[in-house]
Write an enzyme that holds these catalytic residues in place. Structure first.
Site, mmCIF file in Angstrom:
data_model
loop_
_atom_site.group_PDB
_atom_site.id
_atom_site.type_symbol
_atom_site.label_atom_id
_atom_site.label_comp_id
_atom_site.label_asym_id
_atom_site.label_seq_id
_atom_site.Cartn_x
_atom_site.Cartn_y
_atom_site.Cartn_z
ATOM 1 C CE LYS A 54 -3.898 -2.410 2.085
ATOM 2 N NZ LYS A 54 -4.672 -2.798 3.255
ATOM 3 C CD GLN A 98 -3.679 -4.354 6.431
ATOM 4 O OE1 GLN A 98 -3.852 -3.297 5.825
ATOM 5 N NE2 GLN A 98 -3.939 -5.522 5.890
ATOM 6 C CG ASP A 121 -9.850 -0.137 4.898
ATOM 7 O OD1 ASP A 121 -9.541 -0.472 3.757
ATOM 8 O OD2 ASP A 121 -9.372 -0.635 5.931
HETATM 9 N N1 GUN Z 1 -6.769 -6.826 5.908
HETATM 10 C C1 GUN Z 1 -6.933 -7.508 4.742
HETATM 11 N N2 GUN Z 1 -7.546 -6.735 3.810
HETATM 12 C C2 GUN Z 1 -7.786 -5.547 4.403
HETATM 13 C C3 GUN Z 1 -8.400 -4.348 3.940
HETATM 14 O O1 GUN Z 1 -8.865 -4.215 2.800
HETATM 15 N N3 GUN Z 1 -8.451 -3.342 4.856
HETATM 16 C C4 GUN Z 1 -7.971 -3.479 6.125
HETATM 17 N N4 GUN Z 1 -8.083 -2.434 6.943
HETATM 18 N N5 GUN Z 1 -7.397 -4.584 6.581
HETATM 19 C C5 GUN Z 1 -7.306 -5.604 5.718
#
Ligand code: GUN
Length: 286
Positions: A54, A98, A121
């Site tokens: 990311k 996350q 998100d």
């Molecule tokens: N863990 C796995 N995929 C995601 C996501 O799209 N967002 C977040 N915050 N955590 C994740």
């Protein structure tokens, strides 16, 4: 003629290059760059990899990324304090915590603390409510990316039979809602469903987000269907999805590979949400 493989990497790259041009145009006009803050608690190896990806993706399109890497022993109160600071920081456009979080904290309490306008998100109850109501808001990244992949093969989803395998707040539930709003007739199957195969086999569009390596074989898949595999699992034989790709390949019209299908779209949609958050904040701030 299109290949059977739905190339998420290439579709994601097109989205990213468009975002890159938009960021460049902001810079040319003398504006500050958009920014994303990522909070990572603990040392889950997969999460570390995702957060690194990311950050790199932000850098490539010109979005500033800041990360807060906290030890697994951090208290819930301390994580909430970080989120509160980021909410108040005028230079922060997007916040992502996350998942998964360590077991001693409540993910709902933490996600609920994120300012919905910065919730890139799309996981806060506010944004999930806007999704349920089909009103504009930040959409969860993986589900939004999945819809783009499906629409790359089938633009009109009205009346299509769709089955979603899995019911998580990250993927299963929101993807079912997005498909419903797009006019599809949607059934969700999950670990408590009896005979999920026979339901899945009716699907013209099958989205598999079960988190079980190789769960879906040819007994689940309808001839001529579009199959989206959300799973990604590290095995001694390399990365595999929730779908047995080789087994179902002959049966389907189109299918996402693992890797290179859904994963790149999640990141592209995150960057897109960041830019939307930036634009919204720029328009509404004095
Ligand atoms: N863990 C796995 N995929 C995601 C996501 O799209 N967002 C977040 N915050 N955590 C994740």
């Amino acid at each position: 003629m299109k290949t059977k493989i739905i190339d998420g990497k290439s579709i994601g790259e097109d989205i990213r290059s468009n975002l890159s041009a938009r960021v460049q145009s902001l810079m040319d006009q003398g504006h500050r760059p958009p920014s994303l803050s990522v909070v990572l608690v603990g040392d889950d190896p997969a999460s570390q990899v995702y957060v690194n990806h990311k950050e790199q993706a932000c850098g490539k399109v010109g979005i500033i990324s800041r990360s807060y890497r906290l030890p697994a022993s951090t208290s819930e109160a301390d994580v909430l304090a970080v989120v509160k600071d980021l909410n108040a920081d005028p230079d922060v456009d997007g916040i992502l915590v996350q998942l998964p979080l360590p077991a001693h904290m409540n993910k709902f309490t933490i996600i609920n603390a994120i300012d919905p306008l910065k919730d890139v998100d799309g996981l806060t109850p506010y944004n999930q409510g806007l999704l349920a109501w089909n009103l504009p808001g930040h959409r969860p990244c993986t589900p939004a990316g999945i819809l783009r992949l499906i629409r790359s093969r089938e633009t009109d989803l009205t009346g299509k039979r769709a089955v979603v395998v899995g019911r998580s707040i990250l993927v299963g539930l929101p993807v079912a809602t997005l498909l419903t709003h797009a006019g599809a007739t949607v059934t969700t199957v999950h670990s408590k469903t009896t005979h999920p195969q026979s339901i899945a086999k009716e699907a013209e569009i099958l989205v598999v987000a079960a988190g079980v390596p190789g769960l879906v074989d040819q007994d689940w898949v309808k001839e001529g269907s579009i199959v989206i595999d959300v799973g990604i699992h590290r095995t001694p034989n390399g990365l595999v999805g929730d779908v047995q790709f080789d087994q179902v390949f002959e049966t389907v019209t189109a299918i996402t590979p693992v890797p290179g299908g859904v994963g790149p779209m999640t990141i592209a949609m995150l960057l897109s949400n960041c830019l939307d958050a930036y634009g919204h904040r720029a328009r509404t701030s004095a």
